[in-house]
Design a protein around this motif. Structure first.
Motif, mmCIF file in Angstrom:
data_model
loop_
_atom_site.group_PDB
_atom_site.id
_atom_site.type_symbol
_atom_site.label_atom_id
_atom_site.label_comp_id
_atom_site.label_asym_id
_atom_site.label_seq_id
_atom_site.Cartn_x
_atom_site.Cartn_y
_atom_site.Cartn_z
ATOM 1 N N UNK A 64 32.832 -3.751 86.205
ATOM 2 C CA UNK A 64 32.714 -4.925 87.060
ATOM 3 C C UNK A 64 33.746 -5.014 88.166
ATOM 4 N N UNK A 65 34.793 -4.196 88.084
ATOM 5 C CA UNK A 65 35.808 -4.216 89.140
ATOM 6 C C UNK A 65 35.265 -3.612 90.425
ATOM 7 N N UNK A 66 35.832 -4.029 91.544
ATOM 8 C CA UNK A 66 35.547 -3.392 92.832
ATOM 9 C C UNK A 66 36.573 -2.274 93.019
ATOM 10 N N UNK A 116 30.143 2.006 83.755
ATOM 11 C CA UNK A 116 30.592 3.178 82.991
ATOM 12 C C UNK A 116 29.881 4.456 83.436
ATOM 13 N N UNK A 117 28.658 4.339 83.943
ATOM 14 C CA UNK A 117 27.957 5.556 84.382
ATOM 15 C C UNK A 117 28.476 6.075 85.728
ATOM 16 N N UNK A 118 29.463 5.411 86.286
ATOM 17 C CA UNK A 118 30.121 5.907 87.489
ATOM 18 C C UNK A 118 31.427 6.643 87.160
ATOM 19 N N UNK A 119 31.715 6.795 85.883
ATOM 20 C CA UNK A 119 32.816 7.647 85.465
ATOM 21 C C UNK A 119 32.493 9.075 85.876
ATOM 22 N N UNK A 120 33.361 9.670 86.700
ATOM 23 C CA UNK A 120 33.049 10.978 87.271
ATOM 24 C C UNK A 120 34.237 11.489 88.076
ATOM 25 N N UNK A 121 34.093 12.725 88.578
ATOM 26 C CA UNK A 121 35.022 13.272 89.553
ATOM 27 C C UNK A 121 34.405 13.049 90.927
ATOM 28 N N UNK A 122 35.198 12.508 91.844
ATOM 29 C CA UNK A 122 34.710 12.245 93.196
ATOM 30 C C UNK A 122 35.455 13.151 94.168
#
Lengths: 113, 113
Positions: free
Chosen positions: B16-18, B83-89
């Motif tokens: 939920x954080x930006x 949580x599904x945006x946990x990744x390497x960017x």
């Protein structure tokens, strides 16, 4: 739409052995093809590229790749690998303008002593 | 030497954080890109920008936005992290010339809990 398939997710090999990392692409237009390497905890760096001309392309660190239009392939090879070649390798095709790239899923090369 | 700098190497955020991921290039390149890297999926393009204030969606833009107010800086924004945006960017910069490779930053590993 263009796509890239890297046929092997992992390739284990002994030091000083030859290696081939396979890449197939789909495209109905002229293609520009690239191989990038990612060492642990780093970004990607360019190994080599095919834009036109000779189908055998030589890159850094002793790697080379062969563009085969009839088989839509761009396989990466090295005649003798070193421990330091352990990394993840990505094949990519240029898609549209602005130098946008479409990447394959990657191949993890593990070189063992 | 060409340089693309990502401001954070590791980030941990709550659902939920930006979240803002920052990228700066010192090459005066017109094109900048944000990719996410996930095991078995390779790099997937989220957004790219071809000029200041100009942007285009990549292949997976949902849940993300971008900002490019200055040529050297390209920000990726997760409006409400999940949580599904946990990744390497990975951020990259490049020019539109066919001969030019993309230059990548070292990546930001984001964990959303």
């Amino acid at each position: 739409a263009q796509s890239v398939t890297q046929l092997d997710s992992q390739v284990p090999v002994f030091e000083e052995a030859p290696v081939e990392l396979r890449c197939n692409y789909s495209s109905s237009v002229s293609v520009y093809l690239f191989w990038y390497v990612q060492y642990p905890n780093q970004g990607l760096q360019l190994l080599l590229k095919y834009l036109s001309g000779s189908t055998l392309v030589k890159g850094i660190n002793g790697f080379e790749a062969e563009f085969n239009k009839s088989q839509t392939s761009f396989h990466l090879r090295k005649p003798s690998v070193h421990i330091s070649d352990t990394a993840e390798y990505f094949c990519a095709v240029r898609s549209g303008g602005y130098n946008k790239l479409i990447f394959g899923a990657g191949t993890r090369l593990a070189v063992h002593p | 030497d060409v340089k693309v700098t990502q401001s954070s190497r590791y980030l941990v955020k709550r659902t939920g954080e930006k979240v803002f991921l920052e990228c700066v290039q010192d090459m005066d390149h017109e094109n900048m890109f944000w990719y996410r890297q996930d095991p078995g999926l390779g790099l997937r393009l989220i957004y790219f920008s071809y000029d200041v204030k100009m942007k285009e969606k990549g292949d997976i833009p949902e849940g993300y936005s971008v900002s490019r107010e200055k040529k050297e800086r390209f920000s990726l924004i997760l409006e409400s992290a999940s949580t599904n945006q946990t990744s390497m960017y990975l951020c990259a910069g490049g020019i539109s010339s066919d001969n030019s490779p993309l230059h990548f930053g070292n990546g930001t590993r984001l964990t959303v809990t």
